[in-house]
Enzyme design. Structure first.
Site, PDB file in Angstrom:
ATOM      1  N   SER A   1       0.967  -1.325  -0.096  1.00  0.00           N
ATOM      2  CA  SER A   1       0.270   0.119  -0.072  1.00  0.00           C
ATOM      3  C   SER A   1       0.699   1.188   0.155  1.00  0.00           C
ATOM      4  CB  SER A   1      -0.980  -0.019   1.055  1.00  0.00           C
ATOM      5  OG  SER A   1      -0.585   0.185   2.528  1.00  0.00           O
ATOM      6  N   ASN A   2       2.373   0.991   0.856  1.00  0.00           N
ATOM      7  CA  ASN A   2       2.529   2.860   0.772  1.00  0.00           C
ATOM      8  C   ASN A   2       3.256   2.530  -0.477  1.00  0.00           C
ATOM      9  OD1 ASN A   2       3.693   3.846   2.821  1.00  0.00           O
ATOM     10  ND2 ASN A   2       3.560   1.890   3.959  1.00  0.00           N
TER      11      ASN A   2
ATOM     12  N   ASN B   1      14.096   4.314   4.609  1.00  0.00           N
ATOM     13  CA  ASN B   1      12.737   3.556   4.789  1.00  0.00           C
ATOM     14  C   ASN B   1      11.770   3.838   5.837  1.00  0.00           C
ATOM     15  OD1 ASN B   1      11.918   0.537   5.569  1.00  0.00           O
ATOM     16  ND2 ASN B   1      12.477   0.972   7.606  1.00  0.00           N
TER      17      ASN B   1
ATOM     18  N   HIS C   1       9.051   2.990   8.522  1.00  0.00           N
ATOM     19  CA  HIS C   1       8.978   2.472   9.399  1.00  0.00           C
ATOM     20  C   HIS C   1       7.536   2.828  10.698  1.00  0.00           C
ATOM     21  CE1 HIS C   1      10.528  -0.612  12.625  1.00  0.00           C
ATOM     22  NE2 HIS C   1      10.131   0.547  14.494  1.00  0.00           N
TER      23      HIS C   1
HETATM   24  C1  GAR Z   1       4.141  -0.812   6.802  1.00  0.00           C
HETATM   25  O1  GAR Z   1       3.454  -0.524   8.179  1.00  0.00           O
HETATM   26  C2  GAR Z   1       5.448   0.117   6.814  1.00  0.00           C
HETATM   27  O2  GAR Z   1       5.927   0.587   7.803  1.00  0.00           O
HETATM   28  C3  GAR Z   1       6.004  -1.835   7.696  1.00  0.00           C
HETATM   29  O3  GAR Z   1       5.349  -2.364   6.912  1.00  0.00           O
HETATM   30  C4  GAR Z   1       4.669  -1.947   6.460  1.00  0.00           C
HETATM   31  C5  GAR Z   1       3.769  -2.280   4.736  1.00  0.00           C
HETATM   32  O4  GAR Z   1       2.605  -2.591   4.586  1.00  0.00           O
HETATM   33  N1  GAR Z   1       7.180  -1.760   7.511  1.00  0.00           N
HETATM   34  C6  GAR Z   1       8.054  -2.925   8.459  1.00  0.00           C
HETATM   35  O5  GAR Z   1       7.697  -2.968   9.434  1.00  0.00           O
HETATM   36  C7  GAR Z   1       9.737  -2.702   7.807  1.00  0.00           C
HETATM   37  N2  GAR Z   1      10.299  -3.059   8.791  1.00  0.00           N
HETATM   38  P1  GAR Z   1       2.254  -2.267   3.056  1.00  0.00           P
HETATM   39  O6  GAR Z   1       3.044  -3.121   1.603  1.00  0.00           O
HETATM   40  O7  GAR Z   1       0.978  -1.831   2.339  1.00  0.00           O
HETATM   41  O8  GAR Z   1       3.111  -0.857   2.215  1.00  0.00           O
END
Ligand code: GAR
Length: 196
Positions: free
Chosen positions: A13-14, A107, A109
């Protein structure tokens, strides 16, 4: 245009938010490829649907970690990548790649680093730890990646309230919505600074 590689492991989603923000804000950047340790995940599907190169790269495909690292470096070099954005990439980036892209890997977080970071702190684990600690405020952090996991310089943070009845899932959802805004803002700021 700044050539971007987005590294993902999951829903993406990011990645999707970044893709749309680049268009909406008319940023001088282009997502050239999506690299994932998983061949099938939301992020890779989104890449294929939007004609972005999807690169599946996992340690399991290689006889050694060095060979895996070399393949990653070669992918980045041959696609002339300027900047790497980790977006839900649940692996540590090899040191040699960090070394080849100094201050060129970001990144996101899902907490307020330096709290709730480090090995094992990813996805829902982070939010469960925040709730268990009794914090009333959490948030999201965009930071530069160095050789130390979750320890690179913080570029931007945004806070999100923790509600008394929160579950890890509910908090994750609230933080994720904030991440989508924050990552795009951080990218915009960084690109602006490069031009100036
Ligand atoms: C997000 O919340 C990101 O910040 C986290 O995983 C999720 C991914 O969502 N990342 C971590 O925990 C990295 N250490 P997404 O695939 O929907 O973007």
């Amino acid at each position: 245009k700044t050539r971007l590689a987005v590294f993902c492991s999951g829903g993406g989603s990011n990645f999707q938010a970044l893709y749309h923000a680049i268009k909406r804000k008319k940023l001088s950047a282009e997502i050239v490829l999506c690299l994932s340790n998983r061949s099938r995940c939301g992020a890779m599907e989104f890449a294929r649907e939007h004609k972005i190169k999807d690169v599946h790269l996992s340690e399991k495909q290689f006889p050694s970690f060095d060979a895996f690292t070399e393949a990653m470096l070669e992918t980045l070099r041959s696609n002339e990548i300027d900047l790497i954005l980790l977006a839900g990439y649940m692996r540590k980036v090899p040191d040699a790649v960090v070394g080849a892209f100094p201050e060129r890997i970001l990144n996101i977080h899902p907490a307020l680093l330096p709290k709730f970071g480090g090995e094992g702190m990813y996805g829902l684990n982070v939010h469960a730890a925040v709730i268990a600690s009794g914090e009333t405020i959490s948030g999201a952090t965009v930071h530069l990646v160095n050789e130390e996991y979750d320890k690179g310089r913080v570029l931007m943070q945004q806070t999100v309230p923790v509600m008394p009845d929160d579950s890890a899932e509910k908090l994750a959802e609230r933080v994720l919505a904030c991440e989508h805004q924050l990552y795009a803002e951080a990218l915009e700021k960084l690109l602006g600074e490069q031009e100036a």
